[in-house]
Design a protein around this motif. Structure first.
Motif, short mmCIF file in Angstrom:
data_model
loop_
_atom_site.label_atom_id
_atom_site.label_comp_id
_atom_site.label_asym_id
_atom_site.label_seq_id
_atom_site.Cartn_x
_atom_site.Cartn_y
_atom_site.Cartn_z
N VAL A 78 0.84 -1.21 0.00
CA VAL A 78 0.00 0.00 0.00
C VAL A 78 0.87 1.25 0.00
O VAL A 78 0.63 2.18 -0.78
CB VAL A 78 -0.97 0.01 1.20
CG1 VAL A 78 -1.69 1.35 1.32
CG2 VAL A 78 -1.98 -1.11 1.07
N VAL A 118 -8.37 4.01 0.88
CA VAL A 118 -7.60 2.83 1.28
C VAL A 118 -8.30 2.13 2.44
O VAL A 118 -9.08 2.75 3.16
CB VAL A 118 -6.16 3.21 1.70
CG1 VAL A 118 -5.39 3.85 0.58
CG2 VAL A 118 -6.17 4.12 2.91
N PRO A 145 -3.08 2.62 6.60
CA PRO A 145 -2.28 2.62 5.38
C PRO A 145 -0.78 2.77 5.59
O PRO A 145 -0.01 2.59 4.67
CB PRO A 145 -2.84 3.82 4.61
CG PRO A 145 -3.32 4.74 5.68
CD PRO A 145 -3.84 3.84 6.77
#
Length: 77
Positions: free
Chosen positions: A18, A35, A39
């Protein structure tokens, strides 16, 4: 931009890399991202919104984007 995997029940799941994906998106000029939770380090200049499921994602998307998306799909056909 969005990063994650959508499950059958609509939940948004984490995927690998990510932070790397967010960094590349920022390099390409993206300024916002959706997201799944946690994250990690967020690139400067990037606004990241955490979502738990598709419902959350739809609530945070600007109305203009939601309204224009189907029209753009029709134009591509």
């Amino acid at each position: 931009m969005a990063v994650g995997e959508v499950g059958l029940a609509g939940e948004v799941r984490r995927v690998t890399g990510v932070q790397r994906r967010l960094a590349e998106a920022a390099r390409l000029g993206f300024t916002h991202a959706l997201v799944p939770g946690d994250p990690g380090k967020i690139p400067s200049g990037m606004r990241v919104l955490e979502v738990a499921d598709i419902g959350d994602a739809l609530r945070v998307l600007p109305r203009r984007v939601r309204r224009e998306a189907p029209q753009e799909a029709d134009e591509r056909r």
